[in-house]
Design an enzyme around this catalytic site. Structure first.
Site, PDB file in Angstrom:
ATOM      1  CB  CYS A   1     -15.151  14.559 -71.006  1.00  0.00           C
ATOM      2  SG  CYS A   1     -14.202  15.776 -71.974  1.00  0.00           S
TER       3      CYS A   1
ATOM      4  CG  HIS B   1      -9.881  14.083 -68.250  1.00  0.00           C
ATOM      5  ND1 HIS B   1     -10.858  13.140 -68.428  1.00  0.00           N
ATOM      6  CD2 HIS B   1     -10.313  15.190 -68.915  1.00  0.00           C
ATOM      7  CE1 HIS B   1     -11.833  13.641 -69.175  1.00  0.00           C
ATOM      8  NE2 HIS B   1     -11.524  14.899 -69.472  1.00  0.00           N
ATOM      9  CD  GLU B   2      -8.840  18.731 -67.664  1.00  0.00           C
ATOM     10  OE1 GLU B   2      -8.835  19.414 -68.715  1.00  0.00           O
ATOM     11  OE2 GLU B   2      -9.843  18.126 -67.242  1.00  0.00           O
TER      12      GLU B   2
END
Length: 508
Positions: A431, A473-474
């Site tokens: 990340c 993830h986003e």
């Protein structure tokens, strides 16, 4: 609400049990049947409704063949439950008592010595082994990892691609020592990568085989050399087998005035300082640093680092002086909001489209520009994404660039997950807001996401495999989540300098 150490130990046991059960492809009912328990009992233990018992832990360890991992989690829990401490005069338990039958290989003592010889580093590992399993041991896995610039992964990866570590330069030697009678050990390569080698040390040579039989002990010793231009100023020991005693010695030139410190990580904690100090003594122009620990937990990592305060010249001229900039600091300097900021924990504001189309386009342009500039800092072979909150912008916009650089980036405005495949897999994720570590995250293999077009209409797009992971993830970022929230409890983060898959695609 905070949890007690005892609760955390019980959680670690449940997580270890679930990890090995799912790794064997067993349902809770199947495992319970194999262990001779009621089917609901395994479910209750994994769900933290029942605390583990010694009988349950022994049976789970034997059935799942967990190499002592389940049993050690139980010991940590049981020690806290009884608040037991061994008197100083009491002898430690014998291996047969320390681990249940069927555990496998145990390291009774490990002593690792790293010597700086001027042009290279010479490493000697000596391990006293005990076979607590039921089958002869015929090989032992050794690992050699280098990282020239541990605080600058992009620079380090490039350096090792241009100057890969080779088996020839290691000059690897291994032997088995039984009461002074030494036998050379042959070895065979398992993995060969630019900065990482895995080697099978074989309990055999050209003359004979000498397996380590159940109930027997043996000492093995292996050594290797790595040039100073490849090593980096760190040395790490990782606990991959049940271990009773671990000792590390650094032997460095005293005239360089070395300063040594250390850090440790485990399944239950992020990186922190060593729990006991490093002792120093000066001997014949050498600065010798010693550190040791007893009963280290499985999967713990102990990392020794140093710098040479008397190194002449400047940092750029002398590679032995460590880089002081952490990966997360480079991202922070770049303008990426880092973990701990409140903004990363808040749901993003939704756009009112098409009324706010111009504002949305401006934000997406900033995200695309940021992705282009990030390529200068790090190779993103798996693809990469960035969400508006990571640039300090509290709006629901994200851009995901596929691993295929010829494909157009995916723009997500006001995204919402509407469906996901029941099948999942675990892969390591990084990340931009937490760039010092990588984490093993379970994600669905397919994700259906509803999101807005510029004109305000809604569309559903289906993503698979790596793109499903990137998009998930986003979307998490826009909902105030980080990937650490998705990790299985008890699974440790991996420091970026130890992560060996940078530049490699995810495997499906």
């Amino acid at each position: 609400m905070t949890t007690s150490p005892l609760d955390r130990a019980a959680d670690s046991f449940a997580a270890e049990l679930a990890r090995h059960r799912t790794g064997r492809g067993l349902s809770k009912k199947q495992l319970a049947t194999m262990m001779g328990f009621d089917p609901s009992y395994v479910s209750h233990v994994e769900g933290r409704r029942h605390r583990p018992t010694e009988d349950f832990a022994r049976r789970a360890e034997a059935v799942l063949e967990a190499s002592g991992a389940i049993w050690q989690r139980y010991r940590e829990y049981d020690d806290l439950r009884h608040a037991r401490s061994l008197p100083a005069h009491r002898e430690p338990p014998q291996p047969g008592q320390w681990m249940p039958p069927g555990t496998g290989l145990i390291v009774e003592r490990e002593h690792a010595t790293l010597t700086h010889t001027g042009d290279d580093y010479h490493c000697v590992i000596r391990r006293e082994l005990y076979n607590a399993g039921t089958e002869p041991v015929t090989r032992y896995l050794a690992r050699v990892a280098v990282d020239r610039y541990p605080n600058d992964p992009g620079r380090s990866n490039l350096h090792h691609r241009e100057h890969p570590l080779t088996f020839a330069e290691l000059q690897l030697n291994a032997l088995r020592d039984d009461a002074g009678e030494q036998e050379p050990m042959h070895w065979r390569a398992k993995h060969d990568r630019d900065a990482f080698k895995e080697i099978w040390l074989l309990f055999e040579n050209a003359d004979r085989r000498f397996p380590l039989y159940p109930g027997h002990r043996a000492t093995i010793e292996y050594s290797y050399r790595v040039g100073r231009d490849k090593w980096g100023t760190w040395f790490q020991r990782a606990v991959r087998l049940p271990t009773r005693h671990l000792a590390v010695r650094l032997d460095l030139p005293a005239d360089l005035d070395p300063q040594v410190w250390g850090a440790e990580t485990s399944l239950s904690s992020e990186e922190g300082p060593l729990r006991t100090p490093v002792a120093r003594q000066n001997v014949d122009g050498r600065a010798v640093f010693d550190w040791k620990t007893e009963d280290p937990p499985l999967n713990a990592r102990y990392r020794m680092q140093w710098r040479f305060r008397a190194q002449p010249g400047t940092e750029s001229e002398h590679p032995d002086t460590p880089t002081r900039v952490r990966a997360s600091d480079r991202m922070r300097e770049f303008g990426i909001v880092q973990r701990g900021a409140d903004l990363l924990r808040q749901p993003s504001h939704q756009f009112d489209l098409p009324r706010q189309e111009s504002a949305a386009r401006e934000i997406v342009d900033r995200l695309n520009t940021a992705l282009a500039r990030l390529d200068e800092l790090h190779p993103f072979r798996k693809g990469v994404g960035i969400a508006a909150p990571q640039l300090g912008i509290d709006w629901a916009a994200a851009v995901v660039r596929p691993p295929d650089r010829t494909a157009d980036p995916v723009v997500l405005l006001n995204p919402r997950v509407v469906d996901a495949a029941p099948d999942t897999d675990e892969q390591y994720e990084g990340c931009l807001s937490f760039f010092d570590h990588r984490g093993l995250v379970p994600r669905p293999l397919r994700l259906d996401v509803e999101h807005s077009r510029w004109d305000g209409s809604r569309i559903i797009t289906s993503f698979e495999f790596g793109m499903a992971r990137l998009v998930a993830h986003e979307v998490d970022h826009l909902e105030g989540r980080l990937y650490v929230d998705r990790m299985t409890p008890g699974v440790p983060l991996v420091p970026v300098e130890e992560y060996r898959e940078t530049g490699q695609p995810w495997r499906y």
